[in-house]
Design a protein around this motif. Structure first.
Motif: not given
Lengths: 396, 297
Positions: A258-261
């Motif tokens: 999620k943090e990496l999109g």
């Protein structure tokens, strides 16, 4: 200077070795006193080996709950009292083999139940197969095919990984609509590697595309950073991610994705059904999909209702799938003893093999030629911070 | 590989490298002064993370107070550890102190298993650290930006402390010659306590940052980072603070890039650190920035 640093290096390596050993070795615990050595003929002994300490203690504890509950409801068979002998396999394969030897030779049990974790069951299975006194065993949530393969004395109430891999491949193709997937696999875990292979076989067949798996990333048990692997998956053109592996690492994968999109759907296996996944991954766990054994909302059998009511009354929480499986293993053992009308392990084995339509809490049990349960899988997702039932997949 | 992906990998590597650097400084400082590898450093780092965790979850303190408490308590713990495990052995052979360090490390780890339990815990993340930013196709979570900044600030303060203050001068003196420093009226014990305190503060900062980036707490979480950061310190030149930072970055970037460019090697990312250690010991045993000093003792 060179010599000094070389000496230092030796220490580092020694330290690493000790430390690795120490990670497995844990405090000994309670269970011992429950095993008495009385050879009372009014008692039927059922042996249980589970990881009650060590890294997998959480899984072992859940299954123990199921067995304890079943014993409370059905404490007798053939007019004899049942004594359950618990042995801790300490989340260790060697200890699992020792536990099996102890149950067979020292405790002289009539039937064995266990264990959480395929690796422990496989190593105990070797002992069960080779020991002089043959005792049948019923596996709980161990899903690797090798547990029962070529072993006439090992049965299990769970489905196997080839089926689970197939179910998830079907889900990815038909429900998610993904034409290409990427894998991120816990390389050091037999369960994860096997599951990925079975997924891949079915998925290639479904898509008719030899290159349907566009990227394969690996990690090791205990890794915490997956950004490099996920960064490449993001670029790979995959439409879904299949991530079989241990729950703690998988939770970090969800979070870092999620943090990496990365907005792709993430799919996994039955290990994910632990509260830690939701706690660690938080919002990032929303929408992940995995297959498991059982859900309170899936229509199963009358035993399910009985199990749910008794479990709620005793523990006042929602049961986990593995608890239901352990509950089933105990009931199946009783059922086999009743049908064999004997406490002789050989007779019980034959009765187990002849099992037909046994109504367990986690579905109806029928064995195939390997002694594996042929039964439905449940697909779940995580929604609003809770495990949510999606659908049931029947075997075919 | 697209430019964005490469940039993404670099960003990830720098953020991991900064974490390693913070921890490596702790190893290097203690080694510089005592010629001792503080094997318990990774466990002090673990304790820092757990203290922050319990301050937030059990005492419901705001995150910045929790982090401050974690730093202070960990600092005290580091000083106590030095007094209990290392000071009594000050005049013993170096090997005894090293064994004592290994013992301390095992003690802390196993105590942590008993006290905190073996099941992983989820580190609560304040929203300020979990914002996801998208800069030209490169996705960055805000904590990854904070980490290098905080490392840089910590490094700047430390640099000032060592080079421009009286206590820093004393530290350098003790590290150059322990006996002579004592003769010059420096209270060596206090300086060593101070060094352990500072190292532990850095470990606590590193631990909290680690928790924010990888929010999964287990009692053995300090083991692997501890070993790797020790290697980072050796690679940079043990005893040299700038070297430790350099080593940390080399290790962090190397690990990420090796996995990124060669997926089949991703199971060997831990091996990378150890191979690097062997290579550096063969080629330049004093480390990249280390001076070739002659053996004293």
């Amino acid at each position: 200077m060179k010599r000094k640093i070389a000496l230092l290096l030796v220490f580092v390596l020694m330290f690493a070795t000790f430390a690795a050993g120490c990670a497995v070795e844990k405090v000994d615990n309670e269970e011992k006193q429950e095993s008495s050595n009385s050879q009372d003929s009014d008692v039927i002994k059922i042996g249980v080996f589970e990881p009650l300490t060590g890294p997998n203690a959480a899984g072992g504890a859940l299954e123990k709950e199921g067995i304890e509950l079943a014993k409370e409801l059905y404490p007798e068979v053939l007019g004899k009292k049942i004594e359950v002998v618990y042995v801790d396999n300490k989340s260790d394969k060697v200890e699992a083999a020792n536990a099996a030897t102890k149950l067979i030779d020292q405790e002289k049990v009539s039937v064995i139940i266990g264990s959480w974790g395929s690796g422990f069951s496989i190593s105990a299975g070797e002992v069960i197969k080779k020991s002089e006194r043959k005792v049948p065993a019923i596996g709980t949530s161990c899903t690797n095919p090798l547990v029962t393969k070529n072993n006439d004395y090992y049965f299990r109430v769970a489905f196997v990984d080839p089926f689970q891999g197939k179910v998830m491949a079907n889900y990815a193709y038909k429900e998610v609509g993904a034409k290409k997937v990427a894998f991120i696999i816990e390389k050091t875990n037999d369960y994860a590697v096997g599951l990925a292979k079975f997924f891949e076989d079915t998925y290639k067949e479904l898509t008719g595309d030899e290159n349907a798996v566009v990227y394969r990333a690996y990690y090791q048990t205990g890794d915490q950073d997956f950004t490099a692997q996920l960064g490449n998956i993001k670029e790979s053109g995959a439409e879904a991610i299949f991530a079989p592996g241990n729950f703690t690492e998988s939770a970090l994968i969800m979070k870092q994705a999620k943090e990496l999109g990365i907005e792709l759907p993430i799919l996994g296996g039955d290990t994910w059904e632990t509260p830690e996944v939701i706690e660690i991954a938080g919002e990032a766990a929303e929408g992940v999909v995995f297959s498991t054994f059982f859900d309170v909302n899936a229509e199963l059998t009358d035993t399910t209702t009985e199990f749910l009511e008794a479990y709620k009354a005793k523990y006042n929480k929602e049961p986990a799938a593995v608890t239901a499986l352990a509950f089933d293993a105990y009931l199946l053992a009783l059922d086999a003893i009743k049908r064999a009308n004997s406490t002789d392990p050989e007779a019980i084995r034959d009765a187990l093999e002849a099992t037909k339509d046994f109504p367990g809490a986690a579905g109806v049990v029928n064995f195939d030629e390997n002694g594996d349960a042929v039964k439905a899988a449940v697909i779940k997702t995580i929604k609003d911070g809770k495990f949510t039932y999606l659908t049931t997949v029947e075997p075919n | 590989m697209a430019l964005q992906t490469i940039l993404q990998h670099l960003v990830n590597g720098i953020s991991l490298g900064s974490l390693y650097a913070l921890l490596a400084i702790g190893y290097t400082m203690v080694y510089g002064i005592l010629r001792l590898i503080n094997f318990a450093h990774g466990d002090i780092f673990m304790l820092g993370t757990y203290i922050a965790f319990y301050s937030m979850t059990a005492f419901f303190l705001p995150w910045w107070i929790s982090f401050l408490i974690a730093i202070i308590v960990t600092c005290i713990f580091g000083i106590v550890l030095e007094r209990a495990a290392y000071r009594p052995l000050r005049d013993s052979p170096r090997i005894s102190v090293m064994i004592s360090a290994i013992g301390a490390s095992f003690l802390i780890e196993n105590l942590a298993i008993v006290v905190f339990g073996g099941r992983p815990k989820a580190f609560p993340i304040p929203t300020i650290f979990s914002k996801i930013l998208n800069i030209g196709g490169v996705s960055i979570v805000s904590v990854s930006i904070f980490i290098p900044i905080i490392t840089a600030i910590a490094l700047f303060i430390l640099n000032y402390l060592v080079n421009n203050t009286k206590i820093g001068m004393a530290m350098r003196a003790v590290s150059k010659d322990y006996e002579a420093a004592r003769l010059m009226g420096i209270n060596v014990n206090n300086i060593i306590s101070f060094t352990f305190g500072t190292g532990s503060i850095l470990a606590a900062i590193g631990g909290v940052m680690w928790g924010l980036k990888y929010p999964q707490l287990i009692p053995l979480m300090g083991l692997m980072p501890g070993l790797k950061c020790f290697i980072a310190a050796v690679v940079g030149g043990i005893g040299n603070i700038r070297g430790a930072v350099l080593g940390g970055f080399i290790l962090g970037l190397g690990e990420i890039l090796i996995v990124a460019f060669s997926p089949t090697l991703s199971g060997y990312r831990d091996a990378f650190a150890f191979v690097l250690l062997i290579v550096i010991l063969l080629v330049k045993p004093s480390g990249l920035l280390g001076q070739n000093t002659t053996e004293k003792v």
